[in-house]
Design a protein around this motif. Structure first.
Motif, mmCIF file in Angstrom:
data_model
loop_
_atom_site.group_PDB
_atom_site.id
_atom_site.type_symbol
_atom_site.label_atom_id
_atom_site.label_comp_id
_atom_site.label_asym_id
_atom_site.label_seq_id
_atom_site.Cartn_x
_atom_site.Cartn_y
_atom_site.Cartn_z
ATOM 1 N N PRO A 56 74.509 48.554 65.947
ATOM 2 C CA PRO A 56 75.408 47.690 65.179
ATOM 3 C C PRO A 56 76.630 47.241 65.976
ATOM 4 O O PRO A 56 76.961 47.834 66.993
ATOM 5 C CB PRO A 56 75.823 48.608 64.017
ATOM 6 C CG PRO A 56 75.676 49.988 64.554
ATOM 7 C CD PRO A 56 74.523 49.943 65.497
ATOM 8 N N SER A 69 80.881 47.684 59.788
ATOM 9 C CA SER A 69 80.063 46.954 60.765
ATOM 10 C C SER A 69 79.798 45.542 60.255
ATOM 11 O O SER A 69 80.097 45.212 59.108
ATOM 12 C CB SER A 69 78.748 47.699 61.010
ATOM 13 O OG SER A 69 77.986 47.749 59.817
ATOM 14 N N THR A 71 77.225 42.625 59.279
ATOM 15 C CA THR A 71 75.847 42.290 58.863
ATOM 16 C C THR A 71 75.892 40.853 58.389
ATOM 17 O O THR A 71 76.507 40.576 57.364
ATOM 18 C CB THR A 71 75.374 43.197 57.711
ATOM 19 O OG1 THR A 71 75.495 44.552 58.135
ATOM 20 C CG2 THR A 71 73.932 42.929 57.357
ATOM 21 N N ASP B 34 72.264 46.778 59.826
ATOM 22 C CA ASP B 34 73.188 46.119 60.754
ATOM 23 C C ASP B 34 72.704 46.193 62.199
ATOM 24 O O ASP B 34 73.463 46.004 63.130
ATOM 25 C CB ASP B 34 74.615 46.711 60.621
ATOM 26 C CG ASP B 34 74.630 48.227 60.755
ATOM 27 O OD1 ASP B 34 73.572 48.816 61.046
ATOM 28 O OD2 ASP B 34 75.710 48.814 60.563
ATOM 29 N N GLN B 35 71.434 46.480 62.376
ATOM 30 C CA GLN B 35 70.836 46.519 63.714
ATOM 31 C C GLN B 35 69.754 45.445 63.784
ATOM 32 O O GLN B 35 68.934 45.330 62.859
ATOM 33 C CB GLN B 35 70.228 47.897 63.965
ATOM 34 C CG GLN B 35 69.856 48.146 65.397
ATOM 35 C CD GLN B 35 69.542 49.599 65.643
ATOM 36 O OE1 GLN B 35 68.913 50.256 64.812
ATOM 37 N NE2 GLN B 35 69.964 50.121 66.769
#
Lengths: 110, 249
Positions: A56, A69, A71, B34-35
């Protein structure tokens, strides 16, 4: 086998190629750390760091605490640009009921 | 649970996904939202695209013949912009309606430099693609495809030289907005390796139908239309460029 032949006329809106120096967007931090967010105020600056090659991308305070984080539909552009050496910050826009709105933009002079 | 909120709105608009370690389908874990390029990432990106998607229309051409020409002129590493420029040139010269042009006529047009974003570009494979397109135009006009199902249309397209499973699936998806086929190109293949719904031991074109089945199953596991998932993956993988190559190895 090729992936360069295009796809079709419809589907989701296709943004054009992104110039890393122009990559600016507003977003809400994902997985916000309430204990960290509660100490933030508008106009605070968070440093964005890439925690792994695929993310992330985490927003870190000046005290080194992770606030949350990113997104976002433009996450792939952000990670590509950060991988190429571009640096970004997240400017806190607002804190509302545990949600932290930020503006992601290139770090001045990066 | 992983909570995902719409980043483009100021009022809370969120949904939840299972934990990263939970299984989305056999042997495939959700991963972090979120990856890049985890199943959770694709689910979130599809959710973000709500309201911005013309998901019933993927057509490039106004007729099936035009759609075949547009897709047939792509692939083989030809950049999308170049393939589309070649298609527009052929279409705008009237070669896709009325009298069927000769292969030489098509080849002559394809050999002329194309203007792509202000640059003069030569279309590669002019000889081979003109043969394939010429053959299709000569043979296809007498066949009625209107009553064909997605898989029947793909099967019929496969009878033409130069049209393999990927191109036939691409035409079928575009023309019918089909969710019964998958376009397993390099972007979808790499995405499948990274997310884990493809095995590196499975290769295109040898294992095409197995990979297609896996992709359609993955879309179903995410409760997404295969055509939408394909479009989103293709855009994001293309934006990732060379980064994705390293992650898929």
């Amino acid at each position: 086998m090729s992936g360069t032949g295009g796809r079709g006329g419809g589907g989701p809106v296709q943004p054009g190629p992104v110039d890393c120096d122009d990559l600016v967007f507003s977003t809400t931090l994902n997985s916000p750390k309430v204990s960290v967010i509660s100490k933030l105020k508008a106009k605070d600056i968070l440093r964005l760091t890439l925690a792994g090659s695929r993310g992330p991308v985490v927003a870190v305070t000046s005290e080194g605490e992770t606030a949350g984080s990113i997104t976002e539909p433009r996450l792939v552009d952000l990670i590509r640009c950060m991988s190429e050496g571009h640096k970004y910050i997240a400017l806190v826009l607002s804190i509302d009921a545990g949600a932290c709105r930020v503006q992601v933009r290139p770090e001045a002079g990066s | 649970m992983q909570r995902v909120c719409n980043p483009s709105v100021t009022v809370p608009d969120c949904f939840e996904l299972p934990d990263p370690g939970d299984l989305v389908t056999d042997g495939v874990r959700w991963g972090r939202v979120d990856q890049l390029f985890t199943p959770a990432y694709w689910a979130a990106q599809a959710w973000f695209s709500r309201g911005q998607c013309d998901c019933s229309n993927y057509r490039i051409g106004a007729t099936l013949t035009e759609e075949v020409a547009a897709c047939l002129l792509g692939g083989h590493g030809i950049p999308a912009e170049v393939a589309l420029a070649a298609f527009f040139r052929i279409r705008d010269l009237g070669l896709l309606c009325g009298d069927v042009p000769s292969t030489e006529e098509i080849r002559s047009v394809l050999r002329q430099p194309l203007d792509v974003r202000g640059k003069s570009i030569l279309y590669r494979f002019a000889r081979q693609k003109s043969e394939y397109l010429g053959e299709f135009l000569r043979c296809a006009t007498s066949v009625c495809t209107k009553a064909m199902t997605d898989l029947q249309l793909r099967g019929w397209l496969l009878s033409f030289r130069g049209i393999g499973l990927k191109t036939a699936s691409w035409i079928t998806r575009n023309w019918l907005a089909s969710d019964s086929v998958a376009i397993i190109d390099i972007h979808i293949y790499r995405a499948g390796i990274i997310a884990g719904f493809f095995s590196p031991h499975q290769k295109v074109p040898k294992d095409y139908l197995t990979l297609e089945e896996r992709f359609l199953g993955f879309a179903q596991a995410l409760s997404l239309r295969a055509s939408l998932l394909d479009a989103i993956i293709w855009q994001h993988m293309r934006a990732a460029g060379r980064m994705a190559l390293a992650w898929a190895c």
